[in-house]
Design a protein around this motif. Structure first.
Motif, mmCIF file in Angstrom:
data_model
loop_
_atom_site.group_PDB
_atom_site.id
_atom_site.type_symbol
_atom_site.label_atom_id
_atom_site.label_comp_id
_atom_site.label_asym_id
_atom_site.label_seq_id
_atom_site.Cartn_x
_atom_site.Cartn_y
_atom_site.Cartn_z
ATOM 1 N N GLU A 264 0.820 -1.223 0.000
ATOM 2 C CA GLU A 264 0.000 0.000 0.000
ATOM 3 C C GLU A 264 0.846 1.262 0.000
ATOM 4 O OE1 GLU A 264 -2.812 -0.288 3.174
ATOM 5 O OE2 GLU A 264 -3.777 -2.046 2.313
ATOM 6 N N GLY A 265 1.943 1.246 -0.729
ATOM 7 C CA GLY A 265 2.791 2.425 -0.859
ATOM 8 C C GLY A 265 3.962 2.468 0.113
ATOM 9 N N HIS A 266 3.966 1.595 1.085
ATOM 10 C CA HIS A 266 5.037 1.581 2.090
ATOM 11 C C HIS A 266 6.155 0.611 1.742
ATOM 12 C CE1 HIS A 266 2.666 4.046 4.758
ATOM 13 N NE2 HIS A 266 1.632 3.221 4.595
ATOM 14 N N GLY A 267 5.996 -0.124 0.672
ATOM 15 C CA GLY A 267 6.953 -1.154 0.281
ATOM 16 C C GLY A 267 8.391 -0.684 0.151
ATOM 17 N N PRO A 268 8.649 0.428 -0.561
ATOM 18 C CA PRO A 268 10.052 0.846 -0.694
ATOM 19 C C PRO A 268 10.741 1.099 0.652
ATOM 20 C CG PRO A 268 8.683 2.026 -2.259
ATOM 21 C CD PRO A 268 7.756 1.245 -1.374
ATOM 22 N N TYR A 269 10.018 1.650 1.594
ATOM 23 C CA TYR A 269 10.611 1.915 2.914
ATOM 24 C C TYR A 269 10.855 0.617 3.678
ATOM 25 C CZ TYR A 269 8.744 6.443 1.638
ATOM 26 O OH TYR A 269 8.434 7.592 0.968
ATOM 27 N N VAL A 270 9.847 -0.264 3.643
ATOM 28 C CA VAL A 270 9.948 -1.530 4.373
ATOM 29 C C VAL A 270 11.068 -2.392 3.802
ATOM 30 C CG1 VAL A 270 8.749 -3.688 4.892
ATOM 31 C CG2 VAL A 270 7.533 -1.513 5.065
ATOM 32 N N TRP A 271 11.107 -2.565 2.475
ATOM 33 C CA TRP A 271 12.106 -3.429 1.867
ATOM 34 C C TRP A 271 13.502 -2.833 1.964
ATOM 35 C CZ3 TRP A 271 10.345 -7.868 2.162
ATOM 36 C CH2 TRP A 271 9.022 -8.155 1.899
ATOM 37 N N THR A 272 13.599 -1.506 1.947
ATOM 38 C CA THR A 272 14.905 -0.874 2.150
ATOM 39 C C THR A 272 15.413 -1.152 3.558
ATOM 40 O OG1 THR A 272 14.364 0.862 0.572
ATOM 41 C CG2 THR A 272 16.153 1.310 2.105
ATOM 42 N N CYS A 273 14.534 -1.077 4.541
ATOM 43 C CA CYS A 273 14.935 -1.373 5.923
ATOM 44 C C CYS A 273 15.383 -2.825 6.067
ATOM 45 C CB CYS A 273 13.795 -1.079 6.886
ATOM 46 S SG CYS A 273 13.473 0.668 7.102
ATOM 47 N N TYR A 274 14.631 -3.740 5.465
ATOM 48 C CA TYR A 274 15.039 -5.148 5.505
ATOM 49 C C TYR A 274 16.395 -5.342 4.838
ATOM 50 C CZ TYR A 274 10.834 -7.333 7.382
ATOM 51 O OH TYR A 274 9.834 -7.754 8.201
ATOM 52 N N PHE A 275 16.600 -4.731 3.691
ATOM 53 C CA PHE A 275 17.858 -4.867 2.968
ATOM 54 C C PHE A 275 19.025 -4.335 3.796
ATOM 55 C CE2 PHE A 275 21.058 -2.983 0.135
ATOM 56 C CZ PHE A 275 21.502 -4.138 -0.486
ATOM 57 N N VAL A 276 18.859 -3.146 4.363
ATOM 58 C CA VAL A 276 19.932 -2.556 5.170
ATOM 59 C C VAL A 276 20.209 -3.416 6.399
ATOM 60 C CG1 VAL A 276 20.521 -0.559 6.624
ATOM 61 C CG2 VAL A 276 19.573 -0.216 4.338
ATOM 62 N N PHE A 277 19.153 -3.929 7.035
ATOM 63 C CA PHE A 277 19.323 -4.774 8.214
ATOM 64 C C PHE A 277 20.142 -6.017 7.887
ATOM 65 C CE2 PHE A 277 17.807 -8.502 10.563
ATOM 66 C CZ PHE A 277 18.202 -8.146 11.840
ATOM 67 N N PHE A 278 19.744 -6.737 6.832
ATOM 68 C CA PHE A 278 20.457 -7.973 6.485
ATOM 69 C C PHE A 278 21.864 -7.689 5.972
ATOM 70 C CE2 PHE A 278 16.128 -9.781 6.419
ATOM 71 C CZ PHE A 278 16.351 -10.784 7.345
ATOM 72 N N LEU A 279 22.039 -6.576 5.295
ATOM 73 C CA LEU A 279 23.376 -6.191 4.851
ATOM 74 C C LEU A 279 24.291 -5.933 6.051
ATOM 75 C CD1 LEU A 279 25.149 -5.413 2.364
ATOM 76 C CD2 LEU A 279 24.433 -3.064 2.812
#
Length: 75
Positions: free
Chosen positions: A13-28
């Motif tokens: 619902e429009g929040h995907g880029p923020y959520v997936w960026t946070c997941y990516f940064v966390f796992f990185l």
């Protein structure tokens, strides 16, 4: 399922880029911390091995301790 399709799940619902960026940064960052820890561990082990090679071998007898049985005197 809370989402109608996989595309809706990714978009969130429009929040995907923020959520997936946070997941990516966390796992990185977690991967970087894991690699850093492994390198530090190997470095410490190598340093300890070098230190043990430098130190001369010592006599392995107990340092000043004697555990002989003392018989009671027969007075």
């Amino acid at each position: 399922m809370a989402f109608d399709s996989f595309g809706a799940f990714i978009a969130m619902e429009g929040h995907g880029p923020y959520v997936w960026t946070c997941y990516f940064v966390f796992f990185l960052l977690m991967g970087a911390v894991a690699l850093w820890s492994l390198r530090q561990r190997r470095s410490v082990i190598a340093q300890q091995r070098r230190q043990m090679d430098i130190t001369p071998a010592r006599d392995m007898s107990p340092a000043g301790a004697s555990f002989t049985r003392i018989e009671p005197s027969q007075d």
